[in-house]
Design a protein around this motif. Structure first.
Motif, short mmCIF file in Angstrom:
data_model
loop_
_atom_site.label_atom_id
_atom_site.label_comp_id
_atom_site.label_asym_id
_atom_site.label_seq_id
_atom_site.Cartn_x
_atom_site.Cartn_y
_atom_site.Cartn_z
N SER A 369 -13.85 28.77 -27.54
CA SER A 369 -15.18 29.12 -28.03
C SER A 369 -15.52 28.33 -29.28
O SER A 369 -14.80 28.42 -30.28
CB SER A 369 -15.28 30.62 -28.34
OG SER A 369 -16.55 30.93 -28.89
N ASP A 370 -16.62 27.60 -29.25
CA ASP A 370 -17.06 26.87 -30.43
C ASP A 370 -17.49 27.83 -31.54
O ASP A 370 -17.61 27.42 -32.70
CB ASP A 370 -18.17 25.88 -30.09
CG ASP A 370 -19.34 26.49 -29.36
OD1 ASP A 370 -19.21 27.62 -28.86
OD2 ASP A 370 -20.39 25.83 -29.28
N GLU A 371 -17.71 29.10 -31.22
CA GLU A 371 -18.06 30.08 -32.24
C GLU A 371 -16.88 30.39 -33.16
O GLU A 371 -17.06 30.99 -34.23
CB GLU A 371 -18.57 31.35 -31.58
CG GLU A 371 -19.89 31.12 -30.85
CD GLU A 371 -20.20 32.20 -29.83
OE1 GLU A 371 -19.34 33.08 -29.60
OE2 GLU A 371 -21.29 32.15 -29.26
N LEU A 372 -15.68 30.01 -32.75
CA LEU A 372 -14.50 30.22 -33.58
C LEU A 372 -14.07 28.98 -34.34
O LEU A 372 -13.10 29.02 -35.09
CB LEU A 372 -13.33 30.69 -32.70
CG LEU A 372 -13.48 32.01 -31.96
CD1 LEU A 372 -12.25 32.28 -31.11
CD2 LEU A 372 -13.70 33.15 -32.94
N TRP A 373 -14.80 27.90 -34.15
CA TRP A 373 -14.31 26.64 -34.71
C TRP A 373 -14.28 26.64 -36.24
O TRP A 373 -13.32 26.15 -36.84
CB TRP A 373 -15.15 25.48 -34.18
CG TRP A 373 -14.86 25.16 -32.74
CD1 TRP A 373 -13.97 25.81 -31.92
CD2 TRP A 373 -15.45 24.13 -31.96
NE1 TRP A 373 -13.97 25.25 -30.67
CE2 TRP A 373 -14.87 24.21 -30.66
CE3 TRP A 373 -16.40 23.16 -32.20
CZ2 TRP A 373 -15.22 23.35 -29.63
CZ3 TRP A 373 -16.77 22.29 -31.17
CH2 TRP A 373 -16.18 22.38 -29.90
N ASP A 374 -15.29 27.20 -36.89
CA ASP A 374 -15.31 27.18 -38.35
C ASP A 374 -14.13 27.97 -38.92
O ASP A 374 -13.42 27.49 -39.81
CB ASP A 374 -16.63 27.76 -38.88
CG ASP A 374 -17.80 26.81 -38.65
OD1 ASP A 374 -17.57 25.62 -38.38
OD2 ASP A 374 -18.96 27.28 -38.74
N SER A 375 -13.91 29.19 -38.40
CA SER A 375 -12.78 29.98 -38.89
C SER A 375 -11.45 29.33 -38.50
O SER A 375 -10.47 29.42 -39.23
CB SER A 375 -12.85 31.41 -38.35
OG SER A 375 -12.81 31.42 -36.93
N GLY A 376 -11.45 28.66 -37.35
CA GLY A 376 -10.23 27.95 -36.93
C GLY A 376 -9.88 26.83 -37.89
O GLY A 376 -8.70 26.64 -38.24
N TRP A 377 -10.89 26.07 -38.30
CA TRP A 377 -10.61 25.01 -39.26
C TRP A 377 -10.14 25.57 -40.59
O TRP A 377 -9.31 24.95 -41.27
CB TRP A 377 -11.85 24.13 -39.45
CG TRP A 377 -12.00 23.08 -38.39
CD1 TRP A 377 -12.99 22.97 -37.46
CD2 TRP A 377 -11.11 21.99 -38.14
NE1 TRP A 377 -12.77 21.89 -36.64
CE2 TRP A 377 -11.62 21.27 -37.04
CE3 TRP A 377 -9.92 21.57 -38.72
CZ2 TRP A 377 -10.99 20.14 -36.53
CZ3 TRP A 377 -9.29 20.44 -38.21
CH2 TRP A 377 -9.82 19.74 -37.14
N ASP A 378 -10.67 26.74 -41.00
CA ASP A 378 -10.19 27.36 -42.24
C ASP A 378 -8.69 27.65 -42.14
O ASP A 378 -7.93 27.41 -43.09
CB ASP A 378 -10.95 28.66 -42.51
CG ASP A 378 -12.40 28.43 -42.91
OD1 ASP A 378 -12.72 27.30 -43.32
OD2 ASP A 378 -13.20 29.38 -42.81
N ALA A 379 -8.26 28.20 -40.98
CA ALA A 379 -6.84 28.52 -40.80
C ALA A 379 -5.99 27.27 -40.75
O ALA A 379 -4.88 27.23 -41.31
CB ALA A 379 -6.66 29.34 -39.53
#
Length: 543
Positions: A369-379
């Protein structure tokens, strides 16, 4: 770097975790909250070829499903009357983390060709509709191996008030999954070790490490649940779903299936075309695929998603932890994962450092899901700065690992148990080795992880030939495909819609796995009009 320098990891591990990610996504994605595609123009061609359905090399030997071919229709056969005359006694649920859900059980034959033999109980659940005289909409959220009962905890967020008014939402744990005679394999502690296992790229004996895990899993599943393993194929689950239809008092099955749920749904339609009601399948599997087609298609699609994932970071500005172009950004990520292989990161828990295998599995899951990409990059950024706690927490959440160290469900193993029965593979071992090397070379981010199907030592042979499904005579079946879906590549939806006698293709131009509930409203509007008003969308609708 060629695949000879990269360990082949059994995909069952990361696929299972990603299947649970779909469950989590349904809870964090509100209707109408879809985002724009990260690709240029969101085209409709992922560059993958449609499988021919006729492999050039012989497949492994294929057994016989106890449910595929029966001499009569069980719904009208007196030998099965005790199953079809059941009423579900709805009551309180145990271990369900949401209000408003009612639970019950349903009894089905273990072997469908032996109605007088051993039986198993299936866990079913429903959220009653808010209107009167509601129909039942049966849901399957994929996997295989993900709990449909647990799915109801978050499923309501996917549906409009109108759908919630008109339908009881019904979920169930398919046979072998969680509460439905769930198979038992490795212990929780052993599962931790398995999911964390890292072999340094290029290290001698890497393949042997994972072969050993494959053998250990197969032996433990057989020792603990050997009597169940031959009966966990999708034809058996589809027969079970017809009993559920009858118990719900429905003449026809209204159904919405995601990912693997499209395979379950199309299999039901193949067996019972006259009982197809409102039918929607989103994120289609192509039944003509061999296991090898399955992994090759996914390797290309996941690489496509990785490109978009990295590009989205590069476009975000200075906060991105990688730099250069897409290829350079992916290389930097792979070098970081390699470094974690050598030296696991501090996660805040000295007993559970972040290993390379866990870090890679989260990267893989983020493609859903691209909706998780921002939080994924934070992690990922935190991990690249030495803090692996966010990536480990994300992996634990998607694996449904609880704070006490136990796992809420058995999907890590149930997915293998079902897939190894449903999808045969090419028998030639040299061909398999060549294929693994080719995938690793062509798709450097995920190709090496697609080189082992995890079924080579499974104690039960596959039970189903790859073949088209036509479901002749069925009511319209909506087939939804997302143009940049990493897990079920768009050509598979095109293929299935063409195979089905009544298939209607809907296309969402975007990133991520499946579309309903995350398309921003355009797919939801078409599906809801079909569910509520019997309005069949135009074949080829695209948004």
């Amino acid at each position: 770097m060629t695949s000879a320098a990269v360990p082949r990891r059994p995909l069952s591990r990361i696929t299972a975790a990603a299947a649970a990610m779909v469950l989590l996504l349904s809870g964090c994605t509100q209707l109408g909250s879809g985002s724009e595609s990260a690709s240029d123009g969101g085209g409709t061609d992922s560059g993958q070829e449609e499988p021919s359905g006729e492999p050039e090399h012989p497949l492994v030997d294929i057994g016989t499903s106890a449910a595929a071919d029966l001499p009569s229709d069980p719904a009208t056969d007196p030998d099965y009357s005790s199953y079809y005359e059941q009423d579900i006694e709805w009551g309180e649920c145990e271990d369900v983390y949401a209000d408003g859900i009612e639970c019950g059980t349903l009894t089905v034959p273990l072997a469908w060709n032996d109605p007088d033999g051993k039986t198993i109980d299936l866990a079913v659940a429903q959220i009653p509709g808010t209107g009167q005289d509601d129909d039942s909409l049966v849901l399957n959220n994929g996997g295989p191996g993900v709990s449909g009962v647990n799915f109801l905890e978050s499923a309501p967020y996917m549906f409009s008030p109108e759908v919630r008014s008109s339908y009881d939402l019904v979920g169930f744990d398919p046979r072998g999954v969680a509460r439905s005679a769930g198979i038992e394999c490795l212990s929780d502690e052993e599962t931790d070790d398995y999911l964390s296992e890292t072999v340094e790229p290029g290290e001698a004996g890497g393949d042997e490490v994972f072969d050993d895990w494959e053998k250990k899993i197969a032996e433990s599943c057989e020792a603990n649940s050997g009597d169940l393993l031959p009966y966990l194929d999708t034809y058996s689950a589809a027969r079970d779903m017809d009993v559920l239809r009858a118990a719900l008092g429905s003449e026809k099955l209204d159904y919405l299936g995601f990912s693997y749920g499209t395979y379950l749904g199309s299999s039901f339609a193949d067996l019972y075309p006259e009982r197809v009601g409102h039918f929607v399948i989103d994120g289609a599997l192509d039944p003509k695929n061999t296991m090898d087609d399955f992994f090759a298609g996914r390797a290309a699609a996941f690489e496509d998603s990785a490109d978009a994932f990295v590009q989205s970071c590069l476009d975000s500005g200075e906060s991105c932890p990688v730099s250069g172009d897409v290829a350079e950004g992916k290389q930097q990520l792979n070098e970081f994962f390699d470094s974690v292989d050598k030296q696991p990161l501090d996660s805040g828990n000295p007993d559970r450092p972040l290993t390379g295998a866990i870090a890679r599995s989260v990267f893989y899951m983020l493609m859903y899901s691209d909706e998780l990409w921002d939080s994924g990059w934070d992690a990922i950024s935190a991990a690249m700065d030495g803090d692996g706690s966010l990536l480990l927490a994300t992996a634990d959440q998607s694996n449904e690992r609880l704070l006490d160290g136990s796992y809420r469900t058995n999907f890590t193993y149930a997915i293998t148990a079902v897939n190894c029965l449903d999808h045969p593979w090419i028998a030639d071992e040299q061909w398999q080795e060549d294929q693994a090397e080719q995938l690793a070379e062509e798709y450097p981010t995920f190709g090496a992880q697609m080189g082992d199907n995890g079924c080579g030592q499974w104690p039960v042979p596959p039970l189903r030939e790859p073949a088209a499904i036509t479901a002749d005579g069925a009511a319209p079946i909506l087939v939804i495909g997302t143009t940049h879906d990493p897990a079920t590549p768009y050509p598979w939806a095109q293929s299935l819609a063409e195979q089905l006698d009544s298939g209607v293709l809907l296309t969402f131009e975007g990133q991520g796995h499946t579309a309903y509930g995350r398309s921003g409203g355009c797919i939801e509007e078409q599906v809801d009009a079909y569910l509520l008003e019997d309005t069949v969308p135009e074949d080829g609708f695209t948004c």
